[in-house]
Design a protein around this motif. Structure first.
Motif, short mmCIF file in Angstrom:
data_model
loop_
_atom_site.label_atom_id
_atom_site.label_comp_id
_atom_site.label_asym_id
_atom_site.label_seq_id
_atom_site.Cartn_x
_atom_site.Cartn_y
_atom_site.Cartn_z
N GLY A 150 0.80 -1.21 0.00
CA GLY A 150 0.00 0.00 0.00
C GLY A 150 0.83 1.26 0.00
O GLY A 150 2.04 1.25 0.23
N VAL A 151 0.14 2.37 -0.30
CA VAL A 151 0.76 3.69 -0.28
C VAL A 151 -0.03 4.57 0.68
O VAL A 151 -1.26 4.51 0.70
CB VAL A 151 0.76 4.33 -1.69
CG1 VAL A 151 1.31 5.75 -1.65
CG2 VAL A 151 1.58 3.48 -2.65
N ALA A 152 0.67 5.36 1.47
CA ALA A 152 0.03 6.34 2.34
C ALA A 152 0.38 7.73 1.84
O ALA A 152 1.49 7.98 1.35
CB ALA A 152 0.50 6.16 3.78
N VAL A 153 -0.59 8.64 1.94
CA VAL A 153 -0.31 10.05 1.69
C VAL A 153 -0.49 10.78 3.02
O VAL A 153 -1.28 10.36 3.87
CB VAL A 153 -1.25 10.67 0.63
CG1 VAL A 153 -1.07 9.96 -0.70
CG2 VAL A 153 -2.70 10.61 1.07
N GLN A 154 0.26 11.87 3.21
CA GLN A 154 0.08 12.64 4.43
C GLN A 154 0.11 14.13 4.11
O GLN A 154 0.91 14.59 3.28
CB GLN A 154 1.13 12.29 5.49
CG GLN A 154 2.55 12.67 5.15
CD GLN A 154 3.46 12.58 6.37
OE1 GLN A 154 3.00 12.60 7.50
NE2 GLN A 154 4.77 12.49 6.15
N GLY A 175 4.68 2.61 0.92
CA GLY A 175 5.20 3.82 0.32
C GLY A 175 4.57 5.05 0.96
O GLY A 175 3.56 4.97 1.65
N LEU A 176 5.17 6.21 0.74
CA LEU A 176 4.66 7.45 1.32
C LEU A 176 4.74 8.56 0.29
O LEU A 176 5.75 8.70 -0.41
CB LEU A 176 5.45 7.83 2.57
CG LEU A 176 5.00 9.11 3.28
CD1 LEU A 176 3.62 8.93 3.91
CD2 LEU A 176 6.00 9.52 4.35
N ILE A 177 3.68 9.36 0.22
CA ILE A 177 3.66 10.57 -0.61
C ILE A 177 3.32 11.74 0.31
O ILE A 177 2.33 11.69 1.04
CB ILE A 177 2.61 10.47 -1.74
CG1 ILE A 177 2.92 9.27 -2.64
CG2 ILE A 177 2.56 11.76 -2.55
CD1 ILE A 177 1.82 8.98 -3.66
N SER A 178 4.15 12.78 0.28
CA SER A 178 3.95 13.93 1.14
C SER A 178 3.19 15.03 0.41
O SER A 178 3.49 15.33 -0.76
CB SER A 178 5.30 14.47 1.63
OG SER A 178 5.90 13.59 2.54
N LYS A 191 14.20 19.09 -0.44
CA LYS A 191 15.61 19.22 -0.06
C LYS A 191 15.87 18.54 1.28
O LYS A 191 16.95 18.00 1.52
CB LYS A 191 15.99 20.70 0.02
CG LYS A 191 15.99 21.40 -1.33
CD LYS A 191 16.33 22.87 -1.17
CE LYS A 191 16.34 23.57 -2.53
NZ LYS A 191 16.61 25.04 -2.40
N ARG A 192 14.87 18.56 2.14
CA ARG A 192 15.05 18.00 3.47
C ARG A 192 14.84 16.49 3.49
O ARG A 192 15.52 15.77 4.22
CB ARG A 192 14.08 18.68 4.43
CG ARG A 192 14.34 18.36 5.89
CD ARG A 192 13.79 19.44 6.79
NE ARG A 192 14.27 19.25 8.13
CZ ARG A 192 14.07 20.12 9.10
NH1 ARG A 192 13.43 21.25 8.86
NH2 ARG A 192 14.53 19.89 10.31
N LEU A 193 13.86 16.00 2.72
CA LEU A 193 13.57 14.57 2.65
C LEU A 193 13.56 14.14 1.19
O LEU A 193 12.50 13.88 0.61
CB LEU A 193 12.21 14.27 3.30
CG LEU A 193 12.10 14.50 4.82
CD1 LEU A 193 10.66 14.35 5.27
CD2 LEU A 193 12.99 13.53 5.58
N PRO A 194 14.72 14.07 0.57
CA PRO A 194 14.76 13.80 -0.87
C PRO A 194 14.23 12.43 -1.26
O PRO A 194 13.90 12.21 -2.44
CB PRO A 194 16.26 13.93 -1.21
CG PRO A 194 16.96 13.71 0.09
CD PRO A 194 16.06 14.24 1.14
N GLN A 195 14.12 11.51 -0.32
CA GLN A 195 13.67 10.15 -0.64
C GLN A 195 12.15 10.03 -0.72
O GLN A 195 11.64 8.98 -1.13
CB GLN A 195 14.21 9.15 0.39
CG GLN A 195 13.57 9.23 1.78
CD GLN A 195 14.17 10.29 2.68
OE1 GLN A 195 14.78 11.26 2.21
NE2 GLN A 195 14.02 10.11 3.98
N VAL A 196 11.41 11.08 -0.34
CA VAL A 196 9.95 11.02 -0.30
C VAL A 196 9.37 11.93 -1.37
O VAL A 196 9.69 13.13 -1.41
CB VAL A 196 9.42 11.44 1.08
CG1 VAL A 196 7.89 11.38 1.11
CG2 VAL A 196 10.00 10.55 2.17
#
Length: 336
Positions: A150-154, A175-178, A191-196
């Motif tokens: 699954g994927v979560a968005v926040q 997975g996560l999508i911001s 820039k702070r969380l380049p992996q997300v």
């Protein structure tokens, strides 16, 4: 004389709070720890609580605040305490109503030791935000782990809680999508969380972009601190059987959800609040969660931003700063 922040009615925080002098604290009873507060955080939840509804009786003065840091002055007789809690130790107290004052009598199980290397500005926000992130991760795993794909968005993804959640979920299959409000906020977070992956919800095509990032994976959890009209958009984004996990209400307007939005896909709306945590979980779970939150504070120390520090006599300025849009980090008030 001991000082404390009080308010006697709900309203705009800068208009209703004031600093008053009170009596010296009484000795702690069994199960209590007396803490001399050195700093406290101005949490958004504190300001929402002051804005209303008023929790006290007419004419009653209420002290706001749920988290602070300071030094142990006394421990009640025959009181079990966490490791390292002793007279003179630096500690954080959390989920203790009335922490905006010089002295606080706190339940012993809600007092934890602060490592020597942690400054007061970080110690004053050491537990509530990490605990919230722990509870949100647990709620997301129950949903987003369906099929282990699954994927979560926040939403409000630039906040301290959201960044701590992202730090945790990076270790799990989900997975996560911001989501943030503006392109400028999105660029800062990338820039702070380049992996997300980060998306600005001001873009009218943001839902389409989120679906494209998710690909074949279901968007099974939406973790939301905004509410308002955005909640309906998040429900549209969710896959069948998904959950809207709400833990804040940053939007001024109410959350408008039609039953058809839930029924067609069998969606669920779940509220997560750290305020219910002490009574809702077992002592063993509380100890485990505190340990996890402390570990998160250690491993993600760079997420504990301090926006500014003010002395207690500049409380109104501190409150104004805490409510400023686009603020990064917690506003701290010192008492000494």
């Amino acid at each position: 004389m001991a000082r404390k922040v009080v308010y006697e009615r709900s309203g705009e925080p800068t208009q209703v709070v004031r600093v008053v002098e009170g009596s010296d604290p009484r000795p702690p009873h069994r199960g209590q720890v007396l803490v001399r507060v050195t700093a406290f955080s101005v949490h958004p939840g504190d300001l929402a609580g002051i804005a209303g509804p008023f929790p006290g009786a007419d004419g009653e003065a209420v002290v706001p605040g749920l988290e602070a840091t300071g030094k142990v002055e006394a421990i009640g007789p025959e009181t079990p305490v966490a490791a390292g809690v002793r007279v003179g130790a630096r500690v954080t107290l959390f989920l203790v109503p009335g922490s905006w004052q010089d002295w606080v009598l706190a339940p012993s199980e809600l007092v934890v030791v602060v490592p020597d290397e942690v400054p007061d500005g970080v110690a004053a926000q050491l537990m509530i935000n990490p605990l919230t992130a722990v509870l949100l991760r647990r709620a997301a795993e129950r949903t987003a782990a369906v099929g282990y794909n699954g994927v979560a968005v926040q939403t409000a993804a630039g906040s301290s809680v959201a960044r701590m959640l992202a730090f945790q979920l990076a270790r799990y299959p989900a997975g996560l999508i911001s989501l943030v409000r503006s392109p400028a906020g999105a660029e800062k977070l990338r820039k702070r969380l380049p992996q997300v992956p980060v998306i600005a919800t001001s873009d009218p095509g943001w839902q389409r972009e989120a679906r494209a990032i998710a690909g074949e994976r279901p968007v099974s959890a939406a973790i939301d601190a905004v509410a308002g009209e955005l909640a309906g958009d998040l429900l549209d984004l969710l896959a069948p059987g998904g959950s809207l996990i709400t833990y804040g209400a940053l939007a001024a307007e109410p959350m408008l959800i039609h039953a058809s939005s839930l029924l067609a896909k069998g969606l669920r709306v779940q509220a997560v609040t750290v305020g219910r945590w002490p009574a809702a979980v077992s002592p063993q779970r509380r100890a485990s969660d505190i340990g996890t939150a402390r570990a998160l504070a250690r491993d993600a120390a760079d997420q504990f931003d301090v926006a500014a520090t003010y002395p207690l006599d500049e409380l109104a300025t501190a409150i104004n700063h805490a409510g400023r849009p686009g603020k990064t980090g917690m506003v701290i008030v010192t008492t000494s």
